[in-house]
Design a protein around this motif. Structure first.
Motif, PDB file in Angstrom:
ATOM      1  N   ILE A  86       0.702  -1.844   0.008  1.00 44.84           N
ATOM      2  CA  ILE A  86       0.259   0.164   0.201  1.00 44.84           C
ATOM      3  C   ILE A  86       0.668   1.038  -0.298  1.00 44.84           C
ATOM      4  N   MET A  87       1.577   1.216   0.502  1.00 45.23           N
ATOM      5  CA  MET A  87       2.646   2.247   1.024  1.00 45.23           C
ATOM      6  C   MET A  87       3.174   2.457  -0.141  1.00 45.23           C
ATOM      7  N   GLY A  88       3.679   1.285  -1.337  1.00 43.41           N
ATOM      8  CA  GLY A  88       4.374   1.511  -2.122  1.00 43.41           C
ATOM      9  C   GLY A  88       4.030   1.918  -3.404  1.00 43.41           C
ATOM     10  N   SER A  89       2.283   1.773  -3.277  1.00 44.10           N
ATOM     11  CA  SER A  89       1.220   2.316  -4.224  1.00 44.10           C
ATOM     12  C   SER A  89       1.509   3.688  -4.297  1.00 44.10           C
ATOM     13  N   ALA A  90       1.540   3.711  -3.188  1.00 42.56           N
ATOM     14  CA  ALA A  90       1.441   5.616  -2.650  1.00 42.56           C
ATOM     15  C   ALA A  90       2.249   6.537  -3.501  1.00 42.56           C
ATOM     16  N   TRP A  91       3.515   5.698  -3.030  1.00 44.92           N
ATOM     17  CA  TRP A  91       4.855   6.122  -3.422  1.00 44.92           C
ATOM     18  C   TRP A  91       4.879   6.509  -5.084  1.00 44.92           C
ATOM     19  N   HIS A  92       4.355   4.698  -5.427  1.00 45.82           N
ATOM     20  CA  HIS A  92       4.831   5.061  -7.270  1.00 45.82           C
ATOM     21  C   HIS A  92       3.524   6.330  -7.630  1.00 45.82           C
ATOM     22  N   PHE A  93       2.415   6.248  -6.992  1.00 45.87           N
ATOM     23  CA  PHE A  93       1.457   7.738  -7.767  1.00 45.87           C
ATOM     24  C   PHE A  93       1.628   8.784  -7.470  1.00 45.87           C
ATOM     25  N   GLY A  94       2.359   9.262  -6.035  1.00 46.29           N
ATOM     26  CA  GLY A  94       3.060   9.873  -6.045  1.00 46.29           C
ATOM     27  C   GLY A  94       3.777  10.648  -6.497  1.00 46.29           C
ATOM     28  N   GLU A  95       4.928   9.664  -6.813  1.00 45.36           N
ATOM     29  CA  GLU A  95       6.481   9.705  -7.559  1.00 45.36           C
ATOM     30  C   GLU A  95       5.943  10.283  -8.428  1.00 45.36           C
ATOM     31  N   GLY A  96       4.649   9.637  -9.334  1.00 42.82           N
ATOM     32  CA  GLY A  96       5.215   9.549 -11.001  1.00 42.82           C
ATOM     33  C   GLY A  96       4.234  11.609 -11.425  1.00 42.82           C
ATOM     34  N   ASP A  97       3.170  12.453  -9.800  1.00 45.28           N
ATOM     35  CA  ASP A  97       2.344  13.210  -9.898  1.00 45.28           C
ATOM     36  C   ASP A  97       3.858  15.013  -9.762  1.00 45.28           C
ATOM     37  N   THR A  98       4.931  13.699  -9.533  1.00 46.10           N
ATOM     38  CA  THR A  98       5.491  14.800  -8.357  1.00 46.10           C
ATOM     39  C   THR A  98       7.415  14.879  -9.601  1.00 46.10           C
ATOM     40  N   ARG A  99       6.856  14.205 -10.646  1.00 42.42           N
ATOM     41  CA  ARG A  99       8.227  14.294 -11.830  1.00 42.42           C
ATOM     42  C   ARG A  99       8.647  15.297 -11.961  1.00 42.42           C
ATOM     43  N   GLU A 100       7.818  16.477 -12.069  1.00 44.33           N
ATOM     44  CA  GLU A 100       8.031  17.978 -12.727  1.00 44.33           C
ATOM     45  C   GLU A 100       8.145  18.499 -11.542  1.00 44.33           C
ATOM     46  N   VAL A 101       8.152  18.852 -10.241  1.00 41.48           N
ATOM     47  CA  VAL A 101       7.975  19.461  -9.519  1.00 41.48           C
ATOM     48  C   VAL A 101       9.831  20.046  -9.554  1.00 41.48           C
ATOM     49  N   PRO A 102      10.509  20.799  -9.208  1.00 38.77           N
ATOM     50  CA  PRO A 102      11.686  20.861  -9.617  1.00 38.77           C
ATOM     51  C   PRO A 102      12.579  20.083  -8.041  1.00 38.77           C
ATOM     52  N   GLU A 103      13.740  19.868  -7.832  1.00 36.01           N
ATOM     53  CA  GLU A 103      14.627  19.098  -6.856  1.00 36.01           C
ATOM     54  C   GLU A 103      14.480  19.795  -6.160  1.00 36.01           C
ATOM     55  N   HIS A 104      14.242  19.611  -4.709  1.00 34.95           N
ATOM     56  CA  HIS A 104      13.754  19.509  -3.634  1.00 34.95           C
ATOM     57  C   HIS A 104      13.869  18.869  -2.280  1.00 34.95           C
ATOM     58  N   PRO A 105      14.717  19.468  -1.276  1.00 40.00           N
ATOM     59  CA  PRO A 105      14.005  18.339  -0.078  1.00 40.00           C
ATOM     60  C   PRO A 105      13.630  17.648  -0.092  1.00 40.00           C
ATOM     61  N   ALA A 106      12.270  18.007   0.111  1.00 37.65           N
ATOM     62  CA  ALA A 106      10.095  18.090   0.431  1.00 37.65           C
ATOM     63  C   ALA A 106      10.118  17.429  -0.161  1.00 37.65           C
ATOM     64  N   ARG A 107      10.981  17.143  -1.734  1.00 39.36           N
ATOM     65  CA  ARG A 107      10.383  16.259  -2.754  1.00 39.36           C
ATOM     66  C   ARG A 107       9.617  15.020  -3.047  1.00 39.36           C
ATOM     67  N   PRO A 108      10.883  14.291  -2.218  1.00 38.17           N
ATOM     68  CA  PRO A 108      10.514  12.326  -1.670  1.00 38.17           C
ATOM     69  C   PRO A 108       9.001  13.025  -0.394  1.00 38.17           C
TER      70      PRO A 108
END
Length: 142
Positions: A86-108
């Motif tokens: 479930i957490m991996g799924s959340a990460w998978h969906f969220g990571e896909g949504d934030t690919r265009e967000v500039p690098e930042h320590p809080a991005r993960p």
């Protein structure tokens, strides 16, 4: 051997290992072939981009070994594996949504928050439908 046939073979082997008959396990095998094979259809390209050229047979062997390891872990310890899924799924969906967000320590953290926003509502709002599925997977109810 095609990827779909390899997934079907793994599914049949996993079903036999769990004591299921072919009739019991057929829907799972069909779901693996129909959904998982399509969902991971470009994984070999991602592996090439990350690690360079990898022979297809070697990639498929590693991929199937990873699937078998997850299935074995799920059989031995379903609760933490379902939670990790479930957490991996959340990460998978969220990571896909934030690919265009500039690098930042809080991005993960942003990626995880966005993914939880996608994964959590169905779990929270449809407990009556979700709990039998979790029970069938060997995990406790929510």
């Amino acid at each position: 051997m095609s990827r779909a046939r390899a997934l079907a073979a793994l599914g049949c082997l996993a079903g036999v290992g769990l004591g299921l008959t072919a009739v019991d396990f057929a829907p799972v095998v069909l779901a693996l072939v129909a959904v998982a094979a399509g969902h991971g259809a470009a994984d070999h390209l991602l592996a090439r981009a990350a690690a360079g050229p990898v022979p297809t047979a070697r990639f498929l062997a590693a991929y199937l070994a990873a699937m078998a390891a997850v299935a074995g872990a799920w059989a031995l310890a379903p609760t933490p594996v379902v939670a990790a899924f479930i957490m991996g799924s959340a990460w998978h969906f969220g990571e896909g949504d934030t690919r265009e967000v500039p690098e930042h320590p809080a991005r993960p953290l942003l990626a995880l928050a966005r993914g939880i926003a996608v994964v959590w509502p169905p779990l929270a709002l449809h407990r009556a439908e979700i709990e039998p599925i979790l029970a069938a997977l060997g995990a406790p109810t929510l």
